[in-house]
Scaffold this motif. Structure first.
Motif, PDB file in Angstrom:
ATOM      1  N   VAL A  40       0.841  -1.195   0.000  1.00  7.20           N
ATOM      2  CA  VAL A  40       0.000   0.000   0.000  1.00  7.20           C
ATOM      3  C   VAL A  40       0.877   1.247   0.000  1.00  7.20           C
ATOM      4  CG1 VAL A  40      -1.587   1.373   1.418  1.00  7.20           C
ATOM      5  CG2 VAL A  40      -2.047  -1.044   1.034  1.00  7.20           C
ATOM      6  N   PHE A  41       1.923   1.245   0.813  1.00  5.24           N
ATOM      7  CA  PHE A  41       2.852   2.384   0.823  1.00  5.24           C
ATOM      8  C   PHE A  41       3.611   2.496  -0.493  1.00  5.24           C
ATOM      9  CE2 PHE A  41       2.724   1.730   5.588  1.00  5.24           C
ATOM     10  CZ  PHE A  41       2.026   2.895   5.843  1.00  5.24           C
ATOM     11  N   VAL A  42       3.977   1.368  -1.071  1.00  5.71           N
ATOM     12  CA  VAL A  42       4.637   1.373  -2.380  1.00  5.71           C
ATOM     13  C   VAL A  42       3.701   1.982  -3.425  1.00  5.71           C
ATOM     14  CG1 VAL A  42       5.487  -0.108  -4.235  1.00  5.71           C
ATOM     15  CG2 VAL A  42       6.180  -0.548  -1.877  1.00  5.71           C
ATOM     16  N   THR A  43       2.432   1.638  -3.346  1.00  8.95           N
ATOM     17  CA  THR A  43       1.447   2.186  -4.289  1.00  8.95           C
ATOM     18  C   THR A  43       1.336   3.692  -4.147  1.00  8.95           C
ATOM     19  OG1 THR A  43       0.191   0.108  -4.216  1.00  8.95           O
ATOM     20  CG2 THR A  43      -0.962   2.064  -5.028  1.00  8.95           C
ATOM     21  N   ILE A  44       1.288   4.187  -2.919  1.00  8.25           N
ATOM     22  CA  ILE A  44       1.226   5.638  -2.703  1.00  8.25           C
ATOM     23  C   ILE A  44       2.468   6.319  -3.284  1.00  8.25           C
ATOM     24  CG2 ILE A  44       1.184   7.466  -0.959  1.00  8.25           C
ATOM     25  CD1 ILE A  44      -0.359   5.570   0.860  1.00  8.25           C
ATOM     26  N   ALA A  45       3.618   5.690  -3.130  1.00 10.03           N
ATOM     27  CA  ALA A  45       4.869   6.279  -3.606  1.00 10.03           C
ATOM     28  C   ALA A  45       4.944   6.344  -5.130  1.00 10.03           C
ATOM     29  CB  ALA A  45       6.056   5.489  -3.060  1.00 10.03           C
TER      30      ALA A  45
ATOM     31  N   ASP B 265       0.017  10.566 -10.553  1.00  3.79           N
ATOM     32  CA  ASP B 265      -0.772  11.431 -11.435  1.00  3.79           C
ATOM     33  C   ASP B 265      -2.149  10.804 -11.656  1.00  3.79           C
ATOM     34  OD1 ASP B 265      -0.633   9.533 -13.630  1.00  3.79           O
ATOM     35  OD2 ASP B 265       1.370  10.271 -14.038  1.00  3.79           O
ATOM     36  N   ARG B 266      -3.029  11.562 -12.300  1.00  2.00           N
ATOM     37  CA  ARG B 266      -4.409  11.088 -12.427  1.00  2.00           C
ATOM     38  C   ARG B 266      -4.499   9.836 -13.296  1.00  2.00           C
ATOM     39  NH1 ARG B 266      -9.923  13.726 -15.075  1.00  2.00           N
ATOM     40  NH2 ARG B 266     -11.182  11.868 -14.588  1.00  2.00           N
ATOM     41  N   ARG B 267      -3.708   9.773 -14.354  1.00  2.00           N
ATOM     42  CA  ARG B 267      -3.777   8.602 -15.229  1.00  2.00           C
ATOM     43  C   ARG B 267      -3.484   7.329 -14.449  1.00  2.00           C
ATOM     44  NH1 ARG B 267       0.039   5.665 -18.332  1.00  2.00           N
ATOM     45  NH2 ARG B 267       1.674   7.033 -17.511  1.00  2.00           N
ATOM     46  N   LYS B 268      -2.442   7.344 -13.635  1.00  2.00           N
ATOM     47  CA  LYS B 268      -2.098   6.171 -12.833  1.00  2.00           C
ATOM     48  C   LYS B 268      -3.160   5.910 -11.763  1.00  2.00           C
ATOM     49  CE  LYS B 268       2.860   6.998 -13.502  1.00  2.00           C
ATOM     50  NZ  LYS B 268       4.138   7.398 -12.841  1.00  2.00           N
ATOM     51  N   LEU B 269      -3.707   7.002 -11.194  1.00  2.00           N
ATOM     52  CA  LEU B 269      -4.741   6.831 -10.177  1.00  2.00           C
ATOM     53  C   LEU B 269      -5.985   6.185 -10.775  1.00  2.00           C
ATOM     54  CD1 LEU B 269      -5.733   7.265  -7.292  1.00  2.00           C
ATOM     55  CD2 LEU B 269      -6.458   9.567  -7.960  1.00  2.00           C
ATOM     56  N   ASP B 270      -6.354   6.598 -11.984  1.00  2.00           N
ATOM     57  CA  ASP B 270      -7.506   5.976 -12.646  1.00  2.00           C
ATOM     58  C   ASP B 270      -7.262   4.493 -12.886  1.00  2.00           C
ATOM     59  OD1 ASP B 270      -9.183   8.141 -12.697  1.00  2.00           O
ATOM     60  OD2 ASP B 270      -8.582   8.815 -14.688  1.00  2.00           O
ATOM     61  N   TRP B 271      -6.039   4.148 -13.295  1.00  2.00           N
ATOM     62  CA  TRP B 271      -5.707   2.738 -13.488  1.00  2.00           C
ATOM     63  C   TRP B 271      -5.820   1.965 -12.173  1.00  2.00           C
ATOM     64  CZ3 TRP B 271      -5.442  -0.396 -17.465  1.00  2.00           C
ATOM     65  CH2 TRP B 271      -5.203   0.113 -18.729  1.00  2.00           C
ATOM     66  N   LEU B 272      -5.411   2.599 -11.088  1.00  2.00           N
ATOM     67  CA  LEU B 272      -5.510   1.947  -9.780  1.00  2.00           C
ATOM     68  C   LEU B 272      -6.966   1.708  -9.396  1.00  2.00           C
ATOM     69  CD1 LEU B 272      -4.346   0.935  -7.079  1.00  2.00           C
ATOM     70  CD2 LEU B 272      -4.273   3.307  -6.297  1.00  2.00           C
ATOM     71  N   VAL B 273      -7.810   2.721  -9.582  1.00  2.00           N
ATOM     72  CA  VAL B 273      -9.224   2.574  -9.237  1.00  2.00           C
ATOM     73  C   VAL B 273      -9.877   1.507 -10.105  1.00  2.00           C
ATOM     74  CG1 VAL B 273     -11.454   3.756  -9.182  1.00  2.00           C
ATOM     75  CG2 VAL B 273      -9.408   4.934  -8.380  1.00  2.00           C
ATOM     76  N   TRP B 274      -9.554   1.500 -11.397  1.00  2.00           N
ATOM     77  CA  TRP B 274     -10.085   0.470 -12.283  1.00  2.00           C
ATOM     78  C   TRP B 274      -9.634  -0.919 -11.829  1.00  2.00           C
ATOM     79  CZ3 TRP B 274     -12.547   0.328 -17.346  1.00  2.00           C
ATOM     80  CH2 TRP B 274     -13.127   1.550 -17.710  1.00  2.00           C
ATOM     81  N   THR B 275      -8.383  -1.031 -11.439  1.00  2.00           N
ATOM     82  CA  THR B 275      -7.869  -2.326 -10.988  1.00  2.00           C
ATOM     83  C   THR B 275      -8.612  -2.817  -9.754  1.00  2.00           C
ATOM     84  OG1 THR B 275      -5.654  -1.814 -11.860  1.00  2.00           O
ATOM     85  CG2 THR B 275      -5.802  -3.556 -10.198  1.00  2.00           C
ATOM     86  N   LEU B 276      -8.800  -1.937  -8.777  1.00  2.00           N
ATOM     87  CA  LEU B 276      -9.510  -2.315  -7.560  1.00  2.00           C
ATOM     88  C   LEU B 276     -10.959  -2.682  -7.864  1.00  2.00           C
ATOM     89  CD1 LEU B 276      -8.229   0.492  -5.140  1.00  2.00           C
ATOM     90  CD2 LEU B 276      -7.328  -1.820  -5.382  1.00  2.00           C
TER      91      LEU B 276
END
Length: 432
Positions: free
Chosen positions: A113-118, A122-133
């Motif tokens: 989780v900390f690695v993910t925050i690090a 940017d928004r593009r990566k955040l959108d990919w994270l939300v889609w993945t979850l």
């Protein structure tokens, strides 16, 4: 064939994580939540895929220059303090050796989780994270919803394994995922994509009903109200929730209603009474031991010390009583602090998004995470899922989202404060 496909996808992603470690962080979340190597593979189920992904991602993290502070906001600090406290309580456990596996598993989750925050910066990566979850768990929501429809709701839906192996556990995960699917739907611009995501949301809600989970049903009801309260298009949302709710309830068989009716008659339900005894035991243990009893306290010897029913040994069946029994009242306070800071940070995301015309996505995301928090808080009151990945990833999303929103706000303010060049002013005047 399925083993080979899983090996290819995970292998490519793992190697790619050396150069693009943020991809490895998302791949770890996918494997951890969905367990595709278990769902689609046979031999692949025994492979240590998560360890390999984590190793390559950590190497990539050390090499890349595109990283940020993992302790980015209050939720991250709260998770860090809770993690540190579990390390302090571990040596004081009743059964240290038996507690180690779950402690190690929890440490891996929090580390990633900390690695993910690090790495998601940017928004593009955040959108990919939300889609993945969303789609890691949403897959089982859609699959379970279809199964419920095909079988007339006469059979319970069960999870794939890991933290969400049971019907109750899967239902909780899907309840938390429905708001994420709604967030993605709000960002869609084409009608067919919106309708497709609407179908996924409806099937996921039906899956929760098909799980026969009483706690998840209560959480789904509370979450539906919050979904209407926090979302846009309140009239359309209210109609959609009403239609899906009425249709879903009308579809369920009599045995489902008999199961739900035990919520009111818990005194005569052995499962409910067993949970009450487990809650009493963990409370008494926490009152006696500052550090709690460790991860593995659900044994006859411990029940003999702190309960009047040593013959009835059950897990805590509540995230709150689980933490208080295993890590004491300090552990419970830190655990609740994670949820509280996540809720507050999500609220700040929502306000920041509402204040900016081009950041409505941030408002949508903050509101939907708050809805997920309600689902976890209600359903978690009846399940032992205090160390489940998804809530901590949602905390990470709030840290990242608020940081991105503030960076955008600062950049916009800086651009507005800079004087225009004379040529640009002349062109603007001529155009006017």
């Amino acid at each position: 064939m399925s083993d080979l496909l899983i090996l290819t996808v995970i292998g490519i992603g793992t190697v790619w994580a050396l150069w693009r470690p943020w991809v490895g962080a998302l791949l770890f979340a996918w494997v951890s939540l969905m367990s595709p190597h278990v769902e689609f593979g046979w031999r692949a189920a025994e492979w240590p895929v998560a360890t390999g992904i984590a190793g390559c991602t950590l190497i990539g993290l050390l090499v890349t220059q595109q990283r940020q502070n993992p302790l980015l906001g209050p939720p991250a600090w709260a998770i860090f303090c809770f993690m540190l406290w579990t390390c302090i309580t571990l040596p004081f456990s009743f059964f240290v050796d038996e507690s180690l596996p779950l402690w190690e598993r929890s440490m891996k989750i929090w580390l990633m989780v900390f690695v993910t925050i690090a790495l998601v910066n940017d928004r593009r990566k955040l959108d990919w994270l939300v889609w993945t979850l969303a789609f890691s768990v949403g897959f089982y929501g859609v699959k379970g919803g279809l199964f419920t429809l095909m079988t007339g709701g006469n059979y319970r839906v069960w999870g794939p394994g890991g933290f969400i192996h049971g019907n109750n556990e899967l239902a909780l995960a899907v309840v938390m995922t429905i708001p994420l699917l709604r967030y993605i739907q709000l960002q869609m611009t084409t009608p067919w994509r919106r309708r497709a995501l609407g179908a996924c949301i409806a099937l996921s809600a039906i899956m929760v009903l098909g799980s026969y989970s009483r706690g998840a049903f209560l959480a789904l009801s509370a979450m539906g109200f919050m979904l209407w309260l926090k979302g846009r298009h309140k009239f359309i949302t209210a109609v959609a929730i009403l239609v899906v709710g009425v249709a879903g309830l009308a579809f369920m068989p009599d045995q489902w209603f008999e199961r739900m009716n035990t919520i009111e008659t818990y005194q005569s339900d052995d499962s409910a009474l067993g949970r009450l005894h487990a809650w009493n035991m963990t409370w008494n243990l926490a009152c006696d031991r500052l550090m709690g009893g460790g991860f593995m306290i659900y044994k006859k010897d411990v029940y003999a010390l702190y309960s009047d029913r040593s013959d009835l040994v059950l897990a805590a069946h509540s995230i709150y009583f689980q933490v208080v029994g295993e890590h004491g009242f300090i552990g419970l306070l830190l655990f609740l602090l994670v949820g509280l800071t996540t809720w507050i940070t999500a609220g700040r995301m929502k306000k920041l998004g509402q204040a900016s015309a081009d950041q409505h996505w941030l408002s949508d995301l903050g509101g939907m995470i708050q809805v997920s928090c309600i689902g976890y808080g209600v359903a978690g009151a009846f399940l032992s899922l205090a160390y489940f990945d998804l809530p901590y990833y949602l905390s990470a999303v709030t840290c990242i989202g608020l940081h991105i929103g503030r960076q955008h706000q600062l950049a916009a303010a800086k651009a507005a404060s800079q004087p225009q060049a004379p040529g640009a002013m002349a062109m603007a005047t001529k155009s006017y």
